[in-house]
Design a protein around this motif. Structure first.
Motif, PDB file in Angstrom:
ATOM      1  N   LEU A  58      10.726  11.241  -1.682  1.00 54.94           N
ATOM      2  CA  LEU A  58      10.246  10.782  -2.993  1.00 54.94           C
ATOM      3  C   LEU A  58       8.786  11.120  -3.262  1.00 54.94           C
ATOM      4  O   LEU A  58       8.438  11.528  -4.363  1.00 54.94           O
ATOM      5  CB  LEU A  58      10.459   9.274  -3.124  1.00 54.94           C
ATOM      6  N   GLY A  59       7.920  10.887  -2.288  1.00 50.75           N
ATOM      7  CA  GLY A  59       6.498  11.179  -2.471  1.00 50.75           C
ATOM      8  C   GLY A  59       5.854  10.318  -3.537  1.00 50.75           C
ATOM      9  O   GLY A  59       6.289   9.223  -3.831  1.00 50.75           O
ATOM     10  N   ALA A  60       4.809  10.856  -4.141  1.00 50.17           N
ATOM     11  CA  ALA A  60       4.066  10.149  -5.188  1.00 50.17           C
ATOM     12  C   ALA A  60       4.176  10.934  -6.483  1.00 50.17           C
ATOM     13  O   ALA A  60       4.222  12.159  -6.481  1.00 50.17           O
ATOM     14  CB  ALA A  60       2.607   9.986  -4.789  1.00 50.17           C
ATOM     15  N   ARG A  61       4.238  10.232  -7.578  1.00 52.77           N
ATOM     16  CA  ARG A  61       4.316  10.857  -8.896  1.00 52.77           C
ATOM     17  C   ARG A  61       3.227  10.256  -9.783  1.00 52.77           C
ATOM     18  O   ARG A  61       3.207   9.053 -10.020  1.00 52.77           O
ATOM     19  CB  ARG A  61       5.675  10.593  -9.561  1.00 52.77           C
ATOM     20  N   GLY A  62       2.325  11.086 -10.254  1.00 56.81           N
ATOM     21  CA  GLY A  62       1.298  10.638 -11.183  1.00 56.81           C
ATOM     22  C   GLY A  62       0.400   9.555 -10.635  1.00 56.81           C
ATOM     23  O   GLY A  62       0.027   8.635 -11.350  1.00 56.81           O
ATOM     24  N   GLY A  63       0.078   9.606  -9.342  1.00 56.69           N
ATOM     25  CA  GLY A  63      -0.805   8.606  -8.762  1.00 56.69           C
ATOM     26  C   GLY A  63      -0.088   7.343  -8.324  1.00 56.69           C
ATOM     27  O   GLY A  63      -0.682   6.480  -7.704  1.00 56.69           O
ATOM     28  N   LEU A  64       1.202   7.215  -8.639  1.00 54.13           N
ATOM     29  CA  LEU A  64       1.972   6.038  -8.239  1.00 54.13           C
ATOM     30  C   LEU A  64       2.803   6.388  -7.022  1.00 54.13           C
ATOM     31  O   LEU A  64       3.496   7.413  -7.004  1.00 54.13           O
ATOM     32  CB  LEU A  64       2.891   5.587  -9.387  1.00 54.13           C
ATOM     33  N   ASP A  65       2.730   5.556  -6.012  1.00 55.39           N
ATOM     34  CA  ASP A  65       3.491   5.784  -4.791  1.00 55.39           C
ATOM     35  C   ASP A  65       4.937   5.366  -5.045  1.00 55.39           C
ATOM     36  O   ASP A  65       5.309   4.211  -4.884  1.00 55.39           O
ATOM     37  CB  ASP A  65       2.883   4.993  -3.644  1.00 55.39           C
ATOM     38  N   LEU A  66       5.720   6.326  -5.466  1.00 55.78           N
ATOM     39  CA  LEU A  66       7.111   6.072  -5.829  1.00 55.78           C
ATOM     40  C   LEU A  66       7.922   5.578  -4.640  1.00 55.78           C
ATOM     41  O   LEU A  66       8.788   4.713  -4.786  1.00 55.78           O
ATOM     42  CB  LEU A  66       7.724   7.343  -6.411  1.00 55.78           C
ATOM     43  N   THR A  67       7.632   6.091  -3.462  1.00 54.64           N
ATOM     44  CA  THR A  67       8.360   5.686  -2.262  1.00 54.64           C
ATOM     45  C   THR A  67       8.229   4.186  -2.017  1.00 54.64           C
ATOM     46  O   THR A  67       9.217   3.487  -1.798  1.00 54.64           O
ATOM     47  CB  THR A  67       7.833   6.450  -1.031  1.00 54.64           C
ATOM     48  N   THR A  68       7.016   3.701  -2.053  1.00 57.68           N
ATOM     49  CA  THR A  68       6.770   2.289  -1.783  1.00 57.68           C
ATOM     50  C   THR A  68       7.378   1.416  -2.875  1.00 57.68           C
ATOM     51  O   THR A  68       7.961   0.367  -2.586  1.00 57.68           O
ATOM     52  CB  THR A  68       5.256   2.024  -1.653  1.00 57.68           C
ATOM     53  N   LEU A  69       7.284   1.852  -4.117  1.00 62.23           N
ATOM     54  CA  LEU A  69       7.869   1.089  -5.223  1.00 62.23           C
ATOM     55  C   LEU A  69       9.392   1.009  -5.106  1.00 62.23           C
ATOM     56  O   LEU A  69       9.977  -0.073  -5.247  1.00 62.23           O
ATOM     57  CB  LEU A  69       7.457   1.709  -6.556  1.00 62.23           C
ATOM     58  N   VAL A  70      10.035   2.136  -4.829  1.00 62.37           N
ATOM     59  CA  VAL A  70      11.498   2.151  -4.674  1.00 62.37           C
ATOM     60  C   VAL A  70      11.912   1.290  -3.484  1.00 62.37           C
ATOM     61  O   VAL A  70      12.879   0.523  -3.561  1.00 62.37           O
ATOM     62  CB  VAL A  70      12.013   3.604  -4.530  1.00 62.37           C
ATOM     63  N   ALA A  71      11.181   1.401  -2.377  1.00 61.32           N
ATOM     64  CA  ALA A  71      11.497   0.598  -1.192  1.00 61.32           C
ATOM     65  C   ALA A  71      11.330  -0.885  -1.482  1.00 61.32           C
ATOM     66  O   ALA A  71      12.142  -1.706  -1.033  1.00 61.32           O
ATOM     67  CB  ALA A  71      10.609   1.015  -0.022  1.00 61.32           C
ATOM     68  N   LEU A  72      10.318  -1.237  -2.233  1.00 61.13           N
ATOM     69  CA  LEU A  72      10.077  -2.636  -2.584  1.00 61.13           C
ATOM     70  C   LEU A  72      11.235  -3.205  -3.387  1.00 61.13           C
ATOM     71  O   LEU A  72      11.768  -4.278  -3.079  1.00 61.13           O
ATOM     72  CB  LEU A  72       8.765  -2.746  -3.371  1.00 61.13           C
ATOM     73  N   VAL A  73      11.654  -2.477  -4.411  1.00 58.83           N
ATOM     74  CA  VAL A  73      12.778  -2.934  -5.245  1.00 58.83           C
ATOM     75  C   VAL A  73      14.070  -2.966  -4.427  1.00 58.83           C
ATOM     76  O   VAL A  73      14.853  -3.915  -4.519  1.00 58.83           O
ATOM     77  CB  VAL A  73      12.924  -2.049  -6.501  1.00 58.83           C
TER      78      VAL A  73
END
Length: 190
Positions: A58-73
């Protein structure tokens, strides 16, 4: 038998809560650009190293750590699914889980900010020099919230009232905003 189920739910809730809070802290530390070399930041990164394989995808998109956000949800959805299944014997649908997880994470985020501000206020009274890693980390998490309030109401006579303003806003959002959103989601889903 019911007591064993209650104990099981408590254990599951606690294990998931620890993982969710660590992942949330990692997201906040990245979002607020906290000092990576802070020992507490490094401990959070090491504790959440299970995200590293997912980060390659997933990596990061636009300065947002998408990986961490997806894992959190995903962690919150899994927690709710397991606890609901333990309590009711069935698992709710993914839309319900996603909506409930989102609202629950918003409430958790508000609570993290609330207690971080309380802790930073207490630390500022007890150790005003702020050289410890914990104090610097608290400052990294709270200053982005306190700075706009400080511009709105500058310190008066050496007293900073910005924490009171921010705590009031957080309480209003958690007590009224999140339940109002939950009501809207509930009407949309059912």
């Amino acid at each position: 038998m019911e007591t064993m189920n209650d104990i099981g739910q408590l254990v599951v809730r606690t294990l998931f809560d620890v993982a969710i809070i660590l992942v949330l802290l990692r997201l906040l530390l990245q979002l607020f650009r906290a000092d990576f070399y802070n020992p507490i930041s490094q401990a959070v990164v090491r504790a959440t190293s299970f995200l590293d394989p997912l980060r390659k995808v997933l990596g990061a998109r636009g300065g947002l750590d998408l990986t961490t956000l997806v894992a959190l949800v995903a962690l919150k959805m899994a927690q709710l699914a397991v606890l609901y299944a333990m309590a009711h014997g069935v698992t709710p649908g993914p839309v319900f889980l996603l909506a409930t997880s989102g609202l629950s994470l918003v409430s958790l985020l508000l609570k993290v900010f609330f207690w971080s501000i309380i802790a930073s206020v207490v630390v500022s009274w007890l150790a005003p020099d702020g050289r410890s890693p914990a104090t610097q980390l608290l400052w990294s998490l709270t200053e982005p919230l306190l700075a706009p309030a400080r511009r709105l109401l500058p310190p008066l006579g050496g007293l900073d009232f910005s924490p009171i303003i921010v705590l009031l806003v957080i309480n209003i959002l958690d007590d009224y905003g999140v339940p109002a959103l939950a009501g809207l989601v509930q009407r949309a889903l059912f």
